[in-house]
Design an enzyme around this catalytic site. Structure first.
Site, short mmCIF file in Angstrom:
data_model
loop_
_atom_site.label_atom_id
_atom_site.label_comp_id
_atom_site.label_asym_id
_atom_site.label_seq_id
_atom_site.Cartn_x
_atom_site.Cartn_y
_atom_site.Cartn_z
N CYS A 381 18.73 50.07 19.76
CA CYS A 381 18.86 48.95 19.96
C CYS A 381 19.80 48.38 18.92
O CYS A 381 20.91 48.68 18.90
CB CYS A 381 17.42 48.11 20.04
N HIS A 507 14.99 51.19 23.94
CA HIS A 507 14.12 51.50 22.92
C HIS A 507 13.18 52.71 23.43
O HIS A 507 12.31 52.65 24.01
CB HIS A 507 12.93 50.57 22.53
N GLU A 509 11.56 54.93 21.88
CA GLU A 509 10.28 55.27 21.21
C GLU A 509 9.15 54.86 22.13
O GLU A 509 8.09 55.40 21.93
CB GLU A 509 10.44 54.59 19.98
#
EC number: 6.3.4.2
Length: 536
Positions: A381, A507, A509
């Site tokens: 990001c 993102h 993750e």
């Protein structure tokens, strides 16, 4: 019809209710039951989207774009089940809904009160999750601690809830602390007794006690808790401090948490299949050589601010049989010193997301160091935006390049505001949020890692790569690995002639799972291992 489990906490905050709820979800799923987990948060914010990471930790983004509590990340990682905005409820969102109904005249001129209107709205949210997910079992974690004023409406709502369904459709689990007093050498049960007494005064008799402790609980203590708290001795569950949150499901399985819960719900205790989870824990406890990963951020004083990033790194290390040696590096300290001072010994560098000017130049310096010293790098990001700015300033002959977020007057805004964000005034829930498709470019590292033509990733941002500069970036050696299907938005970039240099606007993750590490994190750890092997 769904069954319902409510998880409350007593004695102290941060007792681990979220991990208990997530672990129970994992155990139920391993027995073939479908599960959905929701969090009831007793704060007046509508959602955590505008809260400081120092206050609240990470904001976890769901597929449908909800900004939620970090516990939803635990729920998704443990159960490998996607949650939605329905799975995150706050006092603020409840009051907002009730007041909006009152303004519309939905209560026909009646007096609007906490009971029955607020508690009724809470119960409705729980029923809505059941209807939407169609899960066999709905687990609800109630935030806060029994005895807190702000939790009372939620506790009253779950007390009332048993009247909405049959009694055997509901189970109450109370997570509590058994402190060890070093001077007397004793584990004390009195705080738990008082916590259960408080819960009973509200009208809730817990069916199971999950007792957190750093010392083993003997049968005598379990018998004492059973007698004073009115809980079957088999339902007094020991929860010792664990070496990893991922080992908690196995410990709670051994203690019989799932078996006892199913008994109260009058459901079959099916055969449990945790072979993959056991293999995961084996790899976690028997790692190979350490990989030193620097996480360069602005909120490093509170590790929970980057919780999903850390877990994604951990998942990748488990998969690659490596030990994660995480180095927390303050971007502001790099600004005051040098990137080399803090990063010269690391094997990989991650620059995660964030907002605002503070620490940005430190992140840019870290990225320059990773690029020039050929250290495997992953930007997320804002990390991608900083990578774009670094390249523009130091390679693409745009020394005054910046982001219009960081410098509205920059003559070269290589990162600019998304067009649809230009007229947005409110902060909460207004960014580009949730899952969006990304088309990958052939013959790129990104395409090789994903092995897909189109991927779907979660976003949380207002700013994007400025396509006005696309050609100059391509001409100077940048590769665009992924874009939105219409080619309008740059989503993934990479560098050639580098062991591993990738940065994404999304993102990744949030999609990493234990046993299913995200390709970008797995690629980072693999590249780090290969570089270490070559240097040795």
């Amino acid at each position: 019809m769904s069954k319902f489990v409510f998880v409350t906490g007593g004695v102290v905050s941060s007792i681990g209710k979220g991990i208990v709820a997530a672990s129970l979800g994992r155990l139920l799923k391993s027995r073939g039951y479908s599960v959905s987990i929701l969090k009831l948060d007793p704060y007046l914010n509508v959602d955590p989207g505008t809260m400081s990471p120092f206050q609240h930790g990470e904001v976890f983004v769901t597929e449908d774009g909800a900004e939620t509590d970090l516990d939803l990340g635990h729920y998704e990682r443990f159960t490998d089940t996607a949650m939605t905005r329905l799975n995150s409820v706050t006092t603020g969102s409840i009051y907002q809904a009730v007041i909006n109904k009152e303004r519309r005249g939905s209560y026909n001129g009646g007096t609007v009160q906490v009971i029955p209107h607020i508690t009724g709205e809470i119960r409705e949210r729980i029923h809505r999750v059941a209807a939407n997910s169609n899960a066999d079992i709905i687990i609800t974690e109630i935030g806060g601690t029994v005895g807190d004023i702000e939790s009372l409406p939620f506790l009253e709502a779950i007390r009332e809830f048993k009247n909405d369904v049959n009694r055997n459709d509901v189970a109450y689990i109370h997570v509590t602390l058994l402190p060890f007093i070093k001077t007397s050498g004793e584990i004390k049960t009195k705080p738990t007794q008082h916590s259960v007494k408080e819960l009973r005064s509200i009208g809730i008799q817990p069916d199971l006690l999950v007792c957190r402790s750093d010392k083993s609980i003997n049968e005598g203590l379990k018998k004492k808790l059973s007698g004073f708290c009115g809980v079957n001795i088999k339902s007094v569950i020991e929860a010792l401090d664990a070496d990893s949150i991922y080992s908690v499901p196995l410990a709670l399985k051994k203690e019989g948490l799932c078996k006892e819960t199913l008994k109260y719900l009058e459901l079959e205790d099916k055969e449990c299949d945790l072979k993959n989870w056991e293999a995961l824990i084996h790899n976690l406890r028997n790692p190979g050589d350490p990989i030193k990963v620097a996480l360069v951020g602005k909120y490093i004083e509170l590790g929970d601010a980057y919780l999903s990033v850390v877990e994604a790194l951990r998942h990748a290390c488990i998969e690659k049989k490596a030990s994660l040696d995480l180095h927390w590096v303050s971007a502001e300290m790099i600004e005051k010193g040098s990137a080399e001072t803090y990063l010269k010994e690391v094997d990989a560098i991650v620059v995660p997301g964030g907002f605002g000017n503070r620490g940005v130049n430190g992140k840019i310096s870290a990225i320059k160091f990773a690029r020039e010293k050929k250290i495997p790098f992953l930007g997320l990001c804002l990390g991608m935006q900083c990578a774009v700015i670094e390249w523009a300033r130091n390679v693409a002959n745009l020394p005054d390049a910046s982001s219009s977020e960081l410098n509205p007057d920059t003559p070269n805004p290589v990162i600019h505001l998304l067009p649809e964000q230009e007229d947005v005034v409110d902060l909460g829930g207004t960014m580009r949020l949730g899952v969006y498709p990304c088309r990958l470019t052939n013959n790129t590292t990104g395409k090789k890692l994903y092995d897909e033509d189109v991927i779907y990733e979660r976003h949380r941002h207002r700013y994007e790569f400025n396509n006005y500069y696309k050609q100059s970036f391509l001409n100077s050696g940048y590769k665009i690995s992924g874009t939105s299907p219409d080619g309008r938005l740059v989503e993934l970039i990479e560098l050639e002639n580098h062991p591993y240099f990738l940065a994404c606007q999304y993102h990744p993750e949030f999609l990493s799972r234990p046993g299913k590490p995200h390709p970008l994190f797995q690629g980072l750890i693999k590249a780090s291992q290969e570089k270490l092997t070559q240097s040795n």
